[in-house]
Design a protein around this motif. Structure first.
Motif, PDB file in Angstrom:
ATOM      1  N   UNK A 451       0.437   7.183  -4.037  1.00  0.00           N
ATOM      2  CA  UNK A 451       1.617   7.504  -4.819  1.00  0.00           C
ATOM      3  C   UNK A 451       2.831   7.652  -3.910  1.00  0.00           C
ATOM      4  N   UNK A 452       3.845   6.834  -4.152  1.00  0.00           N
ATOM      5  CA  UNK A 452       5.117   6.903  -3.424  1.00  0.00           C
ATOM      6  C   UNK A 452       4.957   6.697  -1.923  1.00  0.00           C
ATOM      7  N   UNK A 453       3.912   6.023  -1.503  1.00  0.00           N
ATOM      8  CA  UNK A 453       3.745   5.777  -0.070  1.00  0.00           C
ATOM      9  C   UNK A 453       4.826   4.833   0.421  1.00  0.00           C
ATOM     10  N   UNK A 454       5.443   5.194   1.547  1.00  0.00           N
ATOM     11  CA  UNK A 454       6.487   4.355   2.139  1.00  0.00           C
ATOM     12  C   UNK A 454       5.910   3.358   3.139  1.00  0.00           C
ATOM     13  N   UNK A 455       4.606   3.379   3.322  1.00  0.00           N
ATOM     14  CA  UNK A 455       3.966   2.491   4.293  1.00  0.00           C
ATOM     15  C   UNK A 455       3.799   1.110   3.670  1.00  0.00           C
ATOM     16  N   UNK A 456       4.316   0.056   4.287  1.00  0.00           N
ATOM     17  CA  UNK A 456       4.158  -1.294   3.726  1.00  0.00           C
ATOM     18  C   UNK A 456       2.682  -1.649   3.561  1.00  0.00           C
ATOM     19  N   UNK A 457       2.400  -2.505   2.592  1.00  0.00           N
ATOM     20  CA  UNK A 457       1.015  -2.859   2.291  1.00  0.00           C
ATOM     21  C   UNK A 457       0.277  -3.389   3.509  1.00  0.00           C
ATOM     22  N   UNK A 458       0.973  -4.213   4.305  1.00  0.00           N
ATOM     23  CA  UNK A 458       0.285  -4.811   5.452  1.00  0.00           C
ATOM     24  C   UNK A 458       0.074  -3.849   6.610  1.00  0.00           C
ATOM     25  N   UNK A 459       0.601  -2.622   6.484  1.00  0.00           N
ATOM     26  CA  UNK A 459       0.404  -1.623   7.530  1.00  0.00           C
ATOM     27  C   UNK A 459      -0.541  -0.506   7.095  1.00  0.00           C
ATOM     28  N   UNK A 460      -1.109  -0.627   5.909  1.00  0.00           N
ATOM     29  CA  UNK A 460      -1.992   0.430   5.413  1.00  0.00           C
ATOM     30  C   UNK A 460      -3.405   0.271   5.975  1.00  0.00           C
ATOM     31  N   UNK A 461      -3.991   1.388   6.310  1.00  0.00           N
ATOM     32  CA  UNK A 461      -5.306   1.417   6.937  1.00  0.00           C
ATOM     33  C   UNK A 461      -6.210   2.388   6.195  1.00  0.00           C
ATOM     34  N   UNK A 462      -7.462   2.440   6.608  1.00  0.00           N
ATOM     35  CA  UNK A 462      -8.373   3.418   6.018  1.00  0.00           C
ATOM     36  C   UNK A 462      -7.883   4.841   6.250  1.00  0.00           C
ATOM     37  N   UNK A 463      -7.140   5.048   7.308  1.00  0.00           N
ATOM     38  CA  UNK A 463      -6.683   6.398   7.642  1.00  0.00           C
ATOM     39  C   UNK A 463      -5.456   6.812   6.839  1.00  0.00           C
TER      40      UNK A 463
END
Length: 993
Positions: A451-463
């Motif tokens: 929800x409302x994550x500012x992290x771009x999709x290609x930078x998202x990780x399991x963490x």
């Protein structure tokens, strides 16, 4: 025992703190008083105390943890100097009262940090306080026993204190059971799906009977299984062994025949609360159970006699303290069943002269199920009052018991707040609505959605991504992934067994389940269960190919997720180390040759045959296939893998299907949700189930946030009462209704005031001609935009790692000009924006003064940017957005980094730190020329010769008024609602109630 310096210190501190009672006082004199007789030479210096704390003495830390936490959580005590509960300010006030030095304070803070947990949100009408701390402390026999039981189960001091606070918030709003005048109160407690609501109403029951309530009726579900689970929980944690035995000798086997639990060898009997003797002998009072684990309420003569209360002083009413606190309490846990409730009503009617004196409490679990009156509203308009069966019987109970208090519990409150508030015989929560805080350790929407994550999709990780860690989408291109889900179930079971064998307590791993929910049709369930059975026997979990498949899933999924999310838990170094536990997991799941259980029956007999009583069955390791019966009340213990592909048109039903929400101690990292993406819905619509859940979770959290915002008292008077709550639901209707149409009550929101808070309309027109007219109305304001972009930066801070930069075109517009445009705009559903517009129109000095607005039109990054003029304007960056499936409204319009930057300007201006562009009377408006589409080419298609087609552009916006844009009365909402007392006129409950 032999005394050590630590024993001595613990003994002295225990006595000193006990002497203080519930109020922190100068500690040194109390410690000296405690030591003078038995330990005259004891070292009472702060340095010795501090050193003992630093050494990590567990018993001393536990003692101080309980007292400091209790003081931290105390609501509004006089000694706290107005410091808010659960804050550093409150802890400072405590230390000042204790007169501790700075070094000792630091040691205590390290040993017992302040639990900065949110408290319950309370929407209430004014009431007369009666449940004071002194009165609660004077009679607390059953609450103390319950509290002791929770600590024995491993509850932390902060969790117990939080429950204490939340349950007190309910009890203090009930009528005083000792008062001479009969009064009823009705309330609603809103929790989260599978979040421990039972613990709260058990705490409420304990405190209520301690205070004087002598009849407690718990409406415990619509099935015997659910009712029995609730009965057992209350028996175990509150009523206790002595009340169950009723004088029987626990060592005399003949006298125990037919006695619940102990008579049939329940292995958990030793864990049932023990009071140390019959409570009536110990100076308290007994509890008589009028229902048992296996027997609901029966209409018998002895049942009638059991409901008759003896008075010590016959000339005084039962509610007089001289009688009340010597009478036994009666507790019933009954099913929401017409025949059962009819028997209870019939028996109550036969008790003459007493019911008007009897303080009673009705607890309605899952109060939006069966309890709501769903009769045709048109019949009510014609003067008919033909209620549905369960609703009528609850109304009958309230009519028979003038001192009865009604408290509903639910995780989906929308149906309850839409009950007709003008019908005094119904269950509308007219006195209070309490929203419980999200419990510690709970896995809810925030744990499955970014929800409302500012992290771009290609930078998202399991963490850093909840979705990536726990959610596995089922797309048409991926196939149905059912085999993978079943493999995940076997693998996660193996990991649980591995952890239990390597130092993690195996209590949380007693049950291990997978839920498959794909259809409401029973024929589909049978077919799916047969398919899963076939897949299970063909999976080859003992073969080389099967182990190779699991090894790949371990390496690609479970190992990296566990490393990122549970590095502190035991994890095998390789699949080969896990392999023996895979075999054990397979054997448990497939025991009896049947790994699958279909759960879709409607009868109690059906559920009895399932053998799915998670309380009484040692281990349930199965795959459950079902529909509606898995979506409400039935708690699936140990749920680790969910396979979900069924949708519905009602938000509360969809939320109740979220069985993957709950507590997952020791295996949060193993939880997997396989969920449909872009599933077919109806004949010609498709819906992304995962996005649908995110949407309704946002709506629910918005509802909770609004309740918290409006719960603040203004000049000692509530801003809103429960009668004003329905519009808080209605203003954010998702593509599915908040509840069934026959559960909703009409209410109109007149005004929402949002000083310093974003306003983001979403219901823009669908008609192209209307879109073009809106674009033309915005056109004059576009000339203020400077063609030279301005750079915005979001520096990271303690609460956010967001440091993104972006460019935007900016310009200043007057408040008058902006409101003129906003007033002319057309909407698909005007009622969504009208309450905001009412507020904005008053910012010309009528309510508050706003001079101008900073207009910001963000530019996308160069790689994704499509620019075009709008009716001859400077080139603007077109933004691609989609309306939510099946409805006219968009999801969120503004990007997170843009909203953060705009909010920073407003916040800085309110604290006199703003730039000259944004002053204390300047608002910020984010403007987005939106093109609907799923791909980049959809955006480019609306541009020709550098100009955008105005009929294909949605001029969307987000407004943040200045924080100063609020009236002196500080009210934030104003309502107009209709109820059955005012069918033909509008009232303003917010100001007149």
């Amino acid at each position: 025992m032999s005394y050590t310096p630590a024993n001595v210190l613990l003994d002295i501190h225990t006595s000193a703190l006990a002497g203080m009672g519930s109020v922190p006082k100068p500690f040194a004199p109390w410690a000296a008083l405690a030591a003078q007789e038995d330990y005259p030479d004891a070292d009472l210096s702060e340095e010795h105390f501090r050193t003992t704390l630093i050494s990590g003495d567990p018993t001393l830390i536990t003692l101080w943890s309980r007292h400091l936490t209790a003081w931290d959580f105390a609501e509004g005590p006089k000694w706290a100097q107005d410091s808010p509960a659960r804050t550093d300010e409150r802890r400072l006030a405590i230390y000042e009262r204790l007169r501790f030095g700075s070094d000792l304070r630091k040691a205590l803070d390290n040993a017992v940090p302040v639990a900065k947990l949110p408290g319950p949100t309370v929407i209430t009408k004014e009431f007369t306080p009666w449940y004071t701390p002194e009165r609660a402390a004077a009679r607390s026999f059953y609450w103390t026993a319950y509290e002791r039981k929770l600590r024995a189960k491993g509850w932390s001091d902060s969790a117990v204190a939080s429950l204490d606070e939340a349950s007190r918030a309910v009890v203090e709003r009930l009528a005083d059971p000792e008062q001479a005048e009969a009064r009823q109160a009705k309330g609603l407690v809103v929790g989260y799906v599978q979040s421990g609501k039972t613990a709260n109403f058990t705490g409420v029951t304990a405190k209520a009977i301690d205070a004087g309530y002598r009849l407690v009726i718990v409406l415990g579900g619509t099935l015997n299984l659910l009712r029995a689970q609730t009965q057992r929980r209350i028996d175990m944690e509150l009523i206790g062994q002595e009340n169950i035995l009723r004088g029987a000798d626990p060592d005399d086997l003949d006298s125990l025949v037919g006695v619940d639990y102990v008579g049939d060898g329940d292995e958990d009997w030793p864990d049932f609360v023990r009071h140390g003797g019959r409570p009536s002998v110990l100076g308290a009072f007994d509890i008589e159970r009028l229902t048992t684990r296996d027997k609901d309420y029966k209409s018998l003569a002895q049942g009638i006699r059991a409901l008759e209360f003896e008075k010590r002083e016959p000339t005084l009413p039962l509610c007089d303290p001289a009688n009340l606190h010597h009478a036994a309490a009666r507790v019933l846990v009954v099913k929401k069943n017409k025949s059962v409730l009819q028997k209870l009503v019939k028996d109550l009617k036969q008790i003459h002269g007493l019911l008007g004196e009897l303080p009673a409490l009705i607890i309605d679990d899952e109060s939006d199920q069966a309890s709501i009156n769903t009769s045709d509203p048109k019949k009510w308009e014609r003067g008919s009052t033909d209620r549905t069966a369960i609703n009528k019987l609850i109304s009958d109970l309230l009519g028979l018991l003038p001192r009865a208090q009604y408290v509903g519990y639910t995780a989906t409150p929308f149906a309850n707040v839409f009950v007709d508030p003008g019908d005094d015989q119904d269950i509308f929560p007219s006195d209070f609505l309490i929203s419980l805080p999200r419990p510690s350790g709970y896995m809810g929407a925030q744990d499955f959605h970014d929800l409302d994550s500012a992290i771009p999709l290609n930078e998202r990780t399991y963490a850093n991504s909840q979705e990536k860690a726990h959610v596995r989408g089922i797309y048409e291109s991926t196939g149905d992934r059912l085999q993978e889900a079943m493999d995940s179930f076997v693998l996660s079971g193996a990991l649980k067994l591995y952890r239990a064998d390597h130092g993690v307590p195996d209590g949380p791993f007693r049950h291990h389940t997978m839920l498959v929910h794909q259809s409401v049709r029973k024929d589909d369930h049978a077919e799916l269960a047969l398919r899963i059975n076939s897949m299970w026997h063909q999976a080859g979990y003992s073969s080389t190919a099967g182990h190779a498949r699991l090894a790949d899933l371990w390496e690609s999924d479970f190992a990296p997720v566990s490393e990122a999310r549970a590095s502190d838990l035991p994890t095998p170094s390789s699949y080969e180390e896990l392999r023996p536990y895979v075999n054990a997991s397979r054997q448990r799941i497939g025991s009896g040759g049947q790994p699958v259980v279909v759960v879709n029956g409607d009868t109690d007999l059906y559920f009895d045959q399932l053998d799915l009583d998670f309380d009484r069955t040692p281990h349930v390791w199965k795959i459950l296939v079902g529909g509606t019966k898995l979506s409400r009340g039935f708690t699936v213990e140990g749920l680790t893998v969910t396979y979900y592909r069924r949708t519905t048109q009602q938000a509360d039903t969809l939320m109740q299907m979220g069985r993957w929400f709950g507590f997952r101690p020791g295996y949060r990292d193993l939880v997997r949700l396989y969920i449909g993406r872009e599933e077919q819905f109806g004949r010609d619509k498709s819906v992304d189930l995962y996005e649908a859940y995110e949407g309704i979770c946002r709506d629910e959290e918005t509802f909770r946030d609004q309740l918290a915002r409006y719960a603040e008292m203004v000049d000692g008077v509530p801003q809103i009462t429960p009668r004003d709550v329905p519009p808080l639901v209605a203003q954010h209707l998702p593509w599915i209704k908040p509840s069934a149409r026959n559960k909703m009550f009409n209410a109109e929101l007149v005004e929402i005031r949002s000083p310093g808070r974003p306003i983001e309309p979403a219901s823009y027109p669908l008609d192209r001609a209307a879109l073009k007219r809106n674009t033309e109305r915005w056109r004059p304001l576009l000339d203020v935009l400077d063609a030279t972009p301005r750079l915005f930066t979001n520096p990271p801070d303690a609460s956010s790692a967001l440091d993104r930069k972006f460019e935007a075109l900016t310009g200043a517009v007057s408040h008058t000009d902006l409101v003129k445009v906003l007033s002319q705009l057309e909407w698909e559903r005007p009622q969504y924006f009208d309450p905001h517009l009412t507020y904005l129109r008053q910012l010309d000095g009528t309510l508050a003064k706003v001079d101008n607005w900073l207009l910001i039109s963000p530019r996308l990054t160069s790689g994704a940017r499509v620019e075009a003029g709008i009716l001859g304007s400077v080139p603007l960056s077109l933004v691609r957005r989609n309306r939510q499936a099946g409805k006219a409204v968009f999801g969120r319009i503004a990007s997170v980094e843009h909203r953060v930057a705009a909010q920073r300007l407003i916040d800085q201006a309110s604290s006199a730190q703003g730039s000259s562009a944004v002053g204390p009377t300047t608002g910020v408006a984010l403007l987005y020329p939106v093109v609907e589409g799923k791909t980049h080419s959809d955006v480019t298609a609306v541009v020709r010769n550098g100009a955008a087609d105005p009929s294909k552009v949605v001029m969307a916006f987000t407004l943040i008024p200045p924080a100063s844009a609020v009236s002196t009365d500080r009210r934030l909402v104003r309502f107009r609602a209709k109820d059955s007392r005012h069918r033909d006129d509008a009232t303003i409950p917010a100001s007149s109630s």
